[in-house]
Write a protein that holds these residues in place. Structure first.
Motif, PDB file in Angstrom:
ATOM      1  N   TRP A   5      -0.455  16.189  25.915  1.00 33.83           N
ATOM      2  CA  TRP A   5       0.912  16.699  25.821  1.00 33.83           C
ATOM      3  C   TRP A   5       0.914  18.012  25.055  1.00 33.83           C
ATOM      4  CZ3 TRP A   5       5.357  14.490  27.853  1.00 33.83           C
ATOM      5  CH2 TRP A   5       5.223  13.205  28.380  1.00 33.83           C
ATOM      6  N   PHE A   7       3.739  20.598  23.004  1.00 35.19           N
ATOM      7  CA  PHE A   7       5.106  20.718  22.494  1.00 35.19           C
ATOM      8  C   PHE A   7       5.535  22.180  22.500  1.00 35.19           C
ATOM      9  CE2 PHE A   7       8.149  21.124  18.892  1.00 35.19           C
ATOM     10  CZ  PHE A   7       9.142  20.295  19.391  1.00 35.19           C
ATOM     11  N   GLN A  24       9.864  16.429  29.130  1.00 31.48           N
ATOM     12  CA  GLN A  24      11.088  15.853  28.602  1.00 31.48           C
ATOM     13  C   GLN A  24      11.308  16.323  27.175  1.00 31.48           C
ATOM     14  OE1 GLN A  24      11.231  11.594  27.286  1.00 31.48           O
ATOM     15  NE2 GLN A  24       9.572  11.406  28.776  1.00 31.48           N
ATOM     16  N   ARG A  25      12.552  16.159  26.756  1.00 27.26           N
ATOM     17  CA  ARG A  25      12.914  16.541  25.393  1.00 27.26           C
ATOM     18  C   ARG A  25      12.099  15.710  24.410  1.00 27.26           C
ATOM     19  NH1 ARG A  25      19.023  17.470  23.238  1.00 27.26           N
ATOM     20  NH2 ARG A  25      18.538  17.423  21.027  1.00 27.26           N
ATOM     21  N   ALA A  26      11.738  16.350  23.305  1.00 30.67           N
ATOM     22  CA  ALA A  26      10.933  15.675  22.286  1.00 30.67           C
ATOM     23  C   ALA A  26      11.329  16.185  20.903  1.00 30.67           C
ATOM     24  CB  ALA A  26       9.454  15.932  22.533  1.00 30.67           C
ATOM     25  N   ARG A  27      11.012  15.385  19.900  1.00 36.43           N
ATOM     26  CA  ARG A  27      11.270  15.771  18.509  1.00 36.43           C
ATOM     27  C   ARG A  27       9.967  15.700  17.732  1.00 36.43           C
ATOM     28  NH1 ARG A  27      15.277  16.651  15.050  1.00 36.43           N
ATOM     29  NH2 ARG A  27      16.905  16.153  16.531  1.00 36.43           N
ATOM     30  N   SER A  62      13.640  19.841  17.607  1.00 41.00           N
ATOM     31  CA  SER A  62      13.758  19.350  18.976  1.00 41.00           C
ATOM     32  C   SER A  62      13.272  20.437  19.920  1.00 41.00           C
ATOM     33  CB  SER A  62      15.205  18.997  19.304  1.00 41.00           C
ATOM     34  OG  SER A  62      15.593  17.853  18.597  1.00 41.00           O
ATOM     35  N   ALA A  65       8.434  18.560  25.573  1.00 40.96           N
ATOM     36  CA  ALA A  65       7.042  18.122  25.648  1.00 40.96           C
ATOM     37  C   ALA A  65       6.635  18.131  27.117  1.00 40.96           C
ATOM     38  CB  ALA A  65       6.884  16.731  25.056  1.00 40.96           C
ATOM     39  N   LEU A  97       4.735  13.195  18.430  1.00 38.90           N
ATOM     40  CA  LEU A  97       6.005  13.606  19.026  1.00 38.90           C
ATOM     41  C   LEU A  97       6.777  12.356  19.423  1.00 38.90           C
ATOM     42  CD1 LEU A  97       4.631  16.300  21.515  1.00 38.90           C
ATOM     43  CD2 LEU A  97       5.594  16.704  19.241  1.00 38.90           C
ATOM     44  N   LEU A  99       9.325  11.223  22.111  1.00 40.13           N
ATOM     45  CA  LEU A  99       9.916  11.628  23.379  1.00 40.13           C
ATOM     46  C   LEU A  99      11.312  11.030  23.534  1.00 40.13           C
ATOM     47  CD1 LEU A  99       6.851  11.236  25.785  1.00 40.13           C
ATOM     48  CD2 LEU A  99       7.551  13.238  24.455  1.00 40.13           C
ATOM     49  N   LYS A 104       6.193   7.382  21.804  1.00 41.63           N
ATOM     50  CA  LYS A 104       5.570   8.194  20.764  1.00 41.63           C
ATOM     51  C   LYS A 104       4.222   8.638  21.320  1.00 41.63           C
ATOM     52  CE  LYS A 104       8.611   6.950  17.532  1.00 41.63           C
ATOM     53  NZ  LYS A 104       9.906   7.453  17.855  1.00 41.63           N
TER      54      LYS A 104
END
Length: 175
Positions: A5, A7, A24-27, A62, A65, A97, A99, A104
């Motif tokens: 992955w 980021f 997709q969005r990730a933090r 945010s 990923a 990360l 997701l 995770k």
């Protein structure tokens, strides 16, 4: 490594430049998005630097990923290193990360090196805007980078107060 992955928190979100099979969005925890890097190549020059994003310590960020297919891992990592490590102002790390779908994963992340000469700290929005408004590098105008990143963040429903403030100041400078 089972999965690879990457980021993205700045231009990688809207211009990854590499093939991927999922996004997709990730933090990311422990780091925040910041206009803390003097750009000597992509959005400025050494004599007239621009400002670009880095991940600075503290808070969370945010972003997006991207999962890379196994047969592309080597080529994508080589591409990222050429793009992100051109002056070594970023450090390549593998970090956790979160997701958007609850998974995770570990991802390759490029964080700011505060000991590097290109580390700009945290310029005030009006100061940052003057720099961003004027600078141009090999990848184009610095303000295009800012507005492309903001467009992507807004599309994702992310409000970045710092970047919004810098953009408002750039708009004032444009007249």
């Amino acid at each position: 490594m089972d999965e690879f992955w990457v980021f993205g928190y700045g231009s990688l979100m809207w211009n990854p430049g590499f093939p991927h099979v999922e996004s997709q969005r990730a933090r990311l925890g422990g780091y925040r998005r910041s206009l803390c890097i003097w750009s000597w190549v992509h959005r400025g020059t050494e004599s007239d630097p621009g400002l670009v994003l880095g991940l600075d310590r503290g808070g969370s960020c945010s972003g997006m990923a991207f999962r890379v297919a196994p047969d592309e891992w080597g080529a994508v990592l080589a591409y990222l290193r050429e793009r992100e490590l051109v002056t070594k102002v970023y450090q390549e790390k593998t970090l956790s990360l979160a997701l958007a779908d609850g998974r995770k994963v570990k991802g390759v992340v490029y964080v700011a090196d505060p000991a590097h000469v290109q580390y700009a700290g945290s310029p005030e929005p009006d100061v940052a805007a003057k720099i961003v408004h004027a600078a141009v590098g090999a990848s184009g105008p610095n303000d295009a980078y800012l507005f492309n990143t903001l467009t992507q963040l807004r599309a994702m429903g992310i409000h970045d107060h710092l970047l919004e403030s810098v953009a408002q100041n750039v708009e004032k400078l444009r007249g």
